[in-house]
Design a protein around this motif. Structure first.
Motif, PDB file in Angstrom:
ATOM      1  N   SER A 149       1.902   1.097  -4.232  1.00 48.17           N
ATOM      2  CA  SER A 149       1.101   0.553  -5.337  1.00 48.17           C
ATOM      3  C   SER A 149       0.244   1.584  -6.056  1.00 48.17           C
ATOM      4  O   SER A 149      -0.175   1.353  -7.185  1.00 48.17           O
ATOM      5  CB  SER A 149       0.231  -0.603  -4.839  1.00 48.17           C
ATOM      6  OG  SER A 149      -0.687  -0.138  -3.873  1.00 48.17           O
ATOM      7  N   ASP A 150      -0.028   2.722  -5.439  1.00 42.40           N
ATOM      8  CA  ASP A 150      -0.859   3.742  -6.080  1.00 42.40           C
ATOM      9  C   ASP A 150      -0.041   4.794  -6.836  1.00 42.40           C
ATOM     10  O   ASP A 150      -0.603   5.752  -7.351  1.00 42.40           O
ATOM     11  CB  ASP A 150      -1.749   4.428  -5.050  1.00 42.40           C
ATOM     12  CG  ASP A 150      -0.956   5.137  -3.965  1.00 42.40           C
ATOM     13  OD1 ASP A 150       0.226   4.789  -3.756  1.00 42.40           O
ATOM     14  OD2 ASP A 150      -1.512   6.038  -3.315  1.00 42.40           O
TER      15      ASP A 150
ATOM     16  N   SER B  80       0.808  -1.222   0.000  1.00 42.35           N
ATOM     17  CA  SER B  80       0.000   0.000   0.000  1.00 42.35           C
ATOM     18  C   SER B  80       0.843   1.275   0.000  1.00 42.35           C
ATOM     19  O   SER B  80       0.347   2.347  -0.330  1.00 42.35           O
ATOM     20  CB  SER B  80      -0.936   0.011   1.211  1.00 42.35           C
ATOM     21  OG  SER B  80      -0.189  -0.007   2.414  1.00 42.35           O
TER      22      SER B  80
END
Length: 118
Positions: free
Chosen positions: A50-51, A47
Motif C-alpha cells: 500500500s505504500d 501493508s
C-alpha cells in the motif's frame, strides 16, 4: 467466473470482473491479488504494497518454490525497487531498495520477513 493466473499473464481490473486490461501507467496499487498456478489466492497483507506509489513497472518471476513480484517506481532520487517473495501460499519476504545496488539486503532501505498463517 474464471480465476486469472497471475504467473502467466498480467491481469488488472476489479476484484469481481477479472477483465484483462492493458495498462500503460499505474500511479498506485489499490488492490493486489496474487494467485498460484492452481488458482488459489496467496496471502499478501495490504501493508506489503500500500505504500508503493508512482509505479513504473511490475514484473512477475517464477521460482522453484513460488514466485517473486518486482515493482519499480518513483522518480529520480526517490526511485525504488520493491521485491515481494511468495512461497507456500503466502508472502514470505519484502525488500525495498533504490534498485541500483548489489541486490542484497546491504543496499535495502528496508526489508521485512513475514510468517503468515492461513
Amino acid at each position: 467466473m474464471t480465476v486469472p493466473n497471475v504467473l502467466s499473464e498480467q491481469w488488472f481490473g476489479n476484484a469481481c470482473s477479472h477483465e484483462k486490461v492493458t495498462m500503460n501507467t499505474v500511479s498506485h496499487i489499490t488492490i493486489m491479488r496474487v494467485f498460484d498456478k492452481k488458482g488459489k489466492e496467496l496471502l499478501c497483507p495490504v501493508s506489503a504494497w500500500s505504500d508503493l506509489g508512482n509505479i513504473l513497472e511490475v514484473n512477475v518471476v517464477r521460482q522453484k518454490a513460488g514466485c517473486k513480484i518486482i515493482i519499480e517506481g518513483g522518480d529520480g532520487g526517490v526511485g525504488y525497487q520493491a521485491v515481494l517473495w511468495f512461497s507456500d501460499g503466502a508472502l514470505v519476504r519484502r525488500r525495498v531498495s533504490d534498485g541500483v545496488g548489489d541486490g542484497t539486503d546491504n543496499d535495502a532501505f528496508e526489508f521485512t520477513n513475514y510468517k503468515l498463517k492461513r
